[in-house]
Design a protein around this motif. Structure first.
Motif, short mmCIF file in Angstrom:
data_model
loop_
_atom_site.label_atom_id
_atom_site.label_comp_id
_atom_site.label_asym_id
_atom_site.label_seq_id
_atom_site.Cartn_x
_atom_site.Cartn_y
_atom_site.Cartn_z
N LEU A 73 4.29 17.38 43.62
CA LEU A 73 3.35 17.77 42.57
C LEU A 73 3.90 19.00 41.86
CD1 LEU A 73 0.60 16.79 41.49
CD2 LEU A 73 -0.50 18.41 43.05
N ILE A 74 4.49 18.78 40.69
CA ILE A 74 5.12 19.85 39.93
C ILE A 74 4.10 20.71 39.21
CG2 ILE A 74 6.78 20.38 38.10
CD1 ILE A 74 8.05 19.16 40.56
N PHE A 75 3.06 20.07 38.69
CA PHE A 75 2.07 20.77 37.86
C PHE A 75 0.71 20.21 38.18
CE2 PHE A 75 -0.05 21.48 33.65
CZ PHE A 75 0.12 22.86 33.58
N ASN A 76 -0.26 21.09 38.40
CA ASN A 76 -1.62 20.69 38.74
C ASN A 76 -2.53 21.81 38.26
OD1 ASN A 76 -3.87 19.42 39.90
ND2 ASN A 76 -3.54 20.44 41.86
N SER A 77 -3.02 21.70 37.01
CA SER A 77 -3.65 22.87 36.40
C SER A 77 -4.76 22.49 35.44
CB SER A 77 -2.59 23.68 35.65
OG SER A 77 -3.17 24.79 34.99
N ARG A 78 -5.78 23.35 35.39
CA ARG A 78 -6.82 23.28 34.36
C ARG A 78 -6.55 24.30 33.25
NH1 ARG A 78 -10.14 22.56 39.03
NH2 ARG A 78 -11.40 20.66 38.94
N GLU A 79 -5.57 25.15 33.45
CA GLU A 79 -5.28 26.21 32.48
C GLU A 79 -4.83 25.60 31.15
OE1 GLU A 79 -2.45 30.19 31.99
OE2 GLU A 79 -2.24 28.85 33.71
N ASN A 80 -5.39 26.10 30.06
CA ASN A 80 -5.03 25.69 28.70
C ASN A 80 -5.34 24.23 28.39
OD1 ASN A 80 -4.05 28.21 27.81
ND2 ASN A 80 -2.09 27.84 28.80
N ILE A 81 -6.19 23.59 29.18
CA ILE A 81 -6.58 22.22 28.85
C ILE A 81 -7.28 22.16 27.50
CG2 ILE A 81 -8.22 20.39 29.47
CD1 ILE A 81 -7.38 20.66 32.32
N PHE A 82 -8.05 23.21 27.20
CA PHE A 82 -8.79 23.24 25.93
C PHE A 82 -8.29 24.35 25.01
CE2 PHE A 82 -11.79 21.56 29.15
CZ PHE A 82 -11.90 20.28 28.65
N ASN A 83 -7.12 24.91 25.31
CA ASN A 83 -6.53 25.95 24.47
C ASN A 83 -5.10 25.59 24.14
OD1 ASN A 83 -8.79 27.91 24.66
ND2 ASN A 83 -8.22 27.98 26.81
N TYR A 84 -4.71 25.78 22.87
CA TYR A 84 -3.39 25.42 22.40
C TYR A 84 -2.48 26.64 22.46
CZ TYR A 84 0.00 23.08 19.29
OH TYR A 84 1.11 22.50 18.75
N ASP A 85 -1.39 26.52 23.22
CA ASP A 85 -0.44 27.62 23.38
C ASP A 85 0.97 27.04 23.29
OD1 ASP A 85 1.23 29.70 24.22
OD2 ASP A 85 -0.19 30.41 25.73
N PHE A 86 1.76 27.54 22.31
CA PHE A 86 3.13 27.04 22.15
C PHE A 86 3.99 27.32 23.38
CE2 PHE A 86 1.81 25.97 18.22
CZ PHE A 86 1.99 26.85 17.16
N GLN A 87 3.67 28.40 24.07
CA GLN A 87 4.52 28.87 25.16
C GLN A 87 4.20 28.22 26.50
OE1 GLN A 87 6.98 30.82 24.11
NE2 GLN A 87 6.05 30.73 22.08
N LYS A 88 3.07 27.50 26.58
CA LYS A 88 2.66 26.88 27.83
C LYS A 88 2.23 25.44 27.57
CE LYS A 88 0.88 31.20 29.81
NZ LYS A 88 -0.32 31.87 30.38
N VAL A 89 2.40 24.60 28.57
CA VAL A 89 1.91 23.23 28.44
C VAL A 89 0.40 23.28 28.28
CG1 VAL A 89 1.62 21.02 29.61
CG2 VAL A 89 3.81 22.21 29.72
N SER A 90 -0.10 22.79 27.13
CA SER A 90 -1.52 22.88 26.79
C SER A 90 -2.09 21.48 26.59
CB SER A 90 -1.70 23.70 25.51
OG SER A 90 -1.13 24.98 25.64
N GLY A 91 -3.34 21.31 27.02
CA GLY A 91 -4.01 20.03 26.89
C GLY A 91 -3.70 19.09 28.03
N TYR A 92 -4.38 17.96 28.05
CA TYR A 92 -4.14 16.94 29.07
C TYR A 92 -2.77 16.28 28.83
CZ TYR A 92 -9.11 17.16 30.30
OH TYR A 92 -10.36 17.58 30.71
N ILE A 93 -1.99 16.09 29.89
CA ILE A 93 -0.73 15.35 29.78
C ILE A 93 -1.06 13.86 29.79
CG2 ILE A 93 1.56 14.96 30.73
CD1 ILE A 93 1.32 17.65 32.18
N ARG A 94 -0.84 13.21 28.66
CA ARG A 94 -1.25 11.82 28.50
C ARG A 94 -0.11 10.81 28.61
NH1 ARG A 94 -5.32 12.87 23.38
NH2 ARG A 94 -7.20 13.34 24.60
#
Length: 386
Positions: free
Chosen positions: A249-270
Motif C-alpha cells: 500500500l503505497i498511498f492511503n490518504s484522505r488528505e486533499n481529496i477535496f482540495n486541489y494542490d499542484f504539489q500533492k496528489v489531490s482528489g480521488y485516484i480514479r
C-alpha cells in the motif's frame, strides 16, 4: 554550459531528475565528483534527446446503440486491430424480446469487424448479464468480466467462465478492471479491496491491505510491476503496488481529496496507466499526476489548469507524449508531452465517457448519452492517428 544541481551524496544510489526540458532537443550531461583534498573526478559526457510532441489533430467518428426497452451504456473497450474491436456493457433494443414476445435479454457487447458494428450477446449461465470489463490478447483470446471472468476463444459456443475467490463475507464481488500478460497470467480488481490472480489453473486471492473499492489496474509489459488504484466516497483514496503477488500500500490518504494542490496528489485516484517500470500516471478528480516509482510525495502535475476541467474517469496512453483521458460531460483530452487539447466537439452535458483503449494508431472511447434514465444510448467514438 549550465550547472544543474550540486548535492551531498548520502546514499549509494542517487537519482536526479531534470524536468522542464524542450521537446526534440539534445542535452549533454556530465557529473563531477568532488572529495576534500582529492582531484575532481569527471564522468564522460552523455547525450540524451527528448521526445518530440505528437499532434492534437484528430477527427472523431461516433456511433450510438440502444434506446429502447431500457437504458444502454458501454463500460469498457479493447482493440485487437483495426478490424477487430470489442466494447462491453448493456445495450437494450427492440431485440430484448423475440418474435413471440418472450424476453430474451439485452445485448452486452458490440463488435467491429472492419466494416460495421455488430451487437452481440455473451451468455453466462444462459443469460446475457451486463459486462463491466474486457481485456484482449488476440482475436481468439479475450477476457470478459462481471462477477466472473468469461473466456472467449473465438467461437459463439466456446464460453468458459470462472469466478474469483469470495470476499471475506463469502460473497462474489464485482470485477471493475482486468490486466495481465496472458489468459493464464492475469489479475482482476474489484469492490471492497478485492484482488485476485489467475495462473492458468486456479485463482489466488491477494490481500490488498484496504477495503476501499479498487477501480483500475495496469502493469509493465513484462508483468514485473503492477499498479492498482482505488477510491470510494468519503473513504481514503489508495495506490497499491504488486510485486511477486505481494501488495504494498503505497498511498492511503484522505488528505486533499477535496482540495486541489499542484504539489500533492489531490482528489480521488480514479485511473492509472504505466508507461515503464518506474513511470506511473495517476488520474484524479483534479489532475493527471506523474510519479517516479513509489515517490508519490513528489508528483508532477501535468494539467495545472484551474480555469477548465480535465476528463477524470480513465487514462490510457501509447507513450509519455501521447496520453488521453475521458470523463463526464463528454470530456476527452489529449496530452502531447507539452500541451493539452480538449476536443470540444465531443462535449455534451448529458454524456459520460467511462473508458478508452489505445493501440498503435487507433483510439476508441466508450460510454453513454443520457436521455431520461430509461432510453439512454450507448456511445462509441473512434479515431485513427495519421
Amino acid at each position: 554550459d549550465t550547472l544543474k544541481q550540486t548535492l551531498e551524496l548520502t546514499t549509494a544510489d542517487t537519482l536526479i531528475y531534470d524536468e522542464g526540458l524542450l521537446p526534440n532537443r539534445a542535452y549533454a550531461y556530465r557529473a563531477e565528483l568532488i572529495k576534500p583534498q582529492k582531484p575532481v573526478v569527471k564522468s564522460q559526457t552523455v547525450t540524451a534527446t527528448t521526445l518530440d510532441t505528437t499532434s492534437h489533430d484528430f477527427t472523431w467518428e461516433t456511433f450510438t446503440f440502444g434506446g429502447a426497452n431500457g437504458s444502454s451504456y458501454l463500460r469498457d473497450v479493447a482493440i485487437i486491430n483495426e478490424n477487430d474491436i470489442w466494447a462491453v456493457g448493456e445495450i437494450h433494443t427492440e431485440d430484448d424480446y423475440d418474435s413471440s414476445g418472450n424476453y430474451v435479454g439485452p445485448y452486452n457487447a458490440v463488435h467491429w469487424n472492419g466494416q460495421e458494428w455488430e451487437l452481440r450477446r455473451i451468455y453466462i449461465n444462459g443469460y446475457p448479464y451486463q459486462i463491466t470489463s474486457i481485456y484482449a490478447f488476440s482475436s481468439n483470446d479475450i477476457l470478459f468480466a462481471n462477477l466472473s471472468v468469461i473466456y472467449w476463444k473465438g467461437s459463439d459456443t466456446n464460453f468458459n467462465y470462472s469466478t474469483p475467490p469470495a470476499n471475506s463475507q463469502g460473497y462474489s464481488w464485482n470485477i471493475n478492471a482486468i490486466w495481465g500478460t496472458s489468459s493464464s497470467d492475469f489479475y482482476v480488481v474489484g469492490n471492497n479491496g478485492n484482488i485476485a490472480h489467475y495462473d492458468g489453473s486456479g485463482w489466488e486471492k491477494i490481500e490488498s491491505g484496504t477495503e476501499v473499492n479498487l477501480v483500475d489496474i495496469w502493469g509493465t509489459k513484462n508483468g514485473e510491476r503492477i499498479w492498482i488504484c482505488g477510491n470510494e466516497d468519503f473513504q481514503p483514496t489508495v495506490l497499491i503496488k504488486l510485486e511477486d503477488n505481494n501488495a504494498k500500500l503505497i498511498f492511503n490518504s484522505r488528505e486533499n481529496i477535496f482540495n486541489y494542490d499542484f504539489q500533492k496528489v489531490s482528489g480521488y485516484i480514479r485511473s492509472i496507466w504505466v508507461e515503464r517500470n518506474n513511470l506511473v500516471y495517476l488520474l484524479t478528480s483534479y489532475d493527471l499526476y506523474r510519479i517516479y516509482d513509489e515517490n508519490i510525495q513528489k508528483p508532477t502535475a501535468l494539467w495545472k489548469n484551474v480555469n477548465s476541467q480535465i476528463a477524470t474517469l480513465k487514462v490510457r496512453g501509447s507513450n509519455k507524449n501521447d496520453i488521453f483521458s475521458v470523463g463526464y460531460e463528454g470530456l476527452l483530452c489529449h496530452f502531447n508531452g507539452i500541451s493539452w487539447q480538449t476536443f470540444t466537439e465531443m462535449y455534451n452535458g448529458y454524456r459520460t465517457f467511462y473508458s478508452l483503449a489505445i493501440k498503435k494508431n487507433i483510439i476508441v472511447v466508450v460510454g453513454k448519452d443520457y436521455l431520461n434514465g430509461i432510453q439512454d444510448k450507448a456511445i462509441i467514438s473512434l479515431t485513427t492517428k495519421q
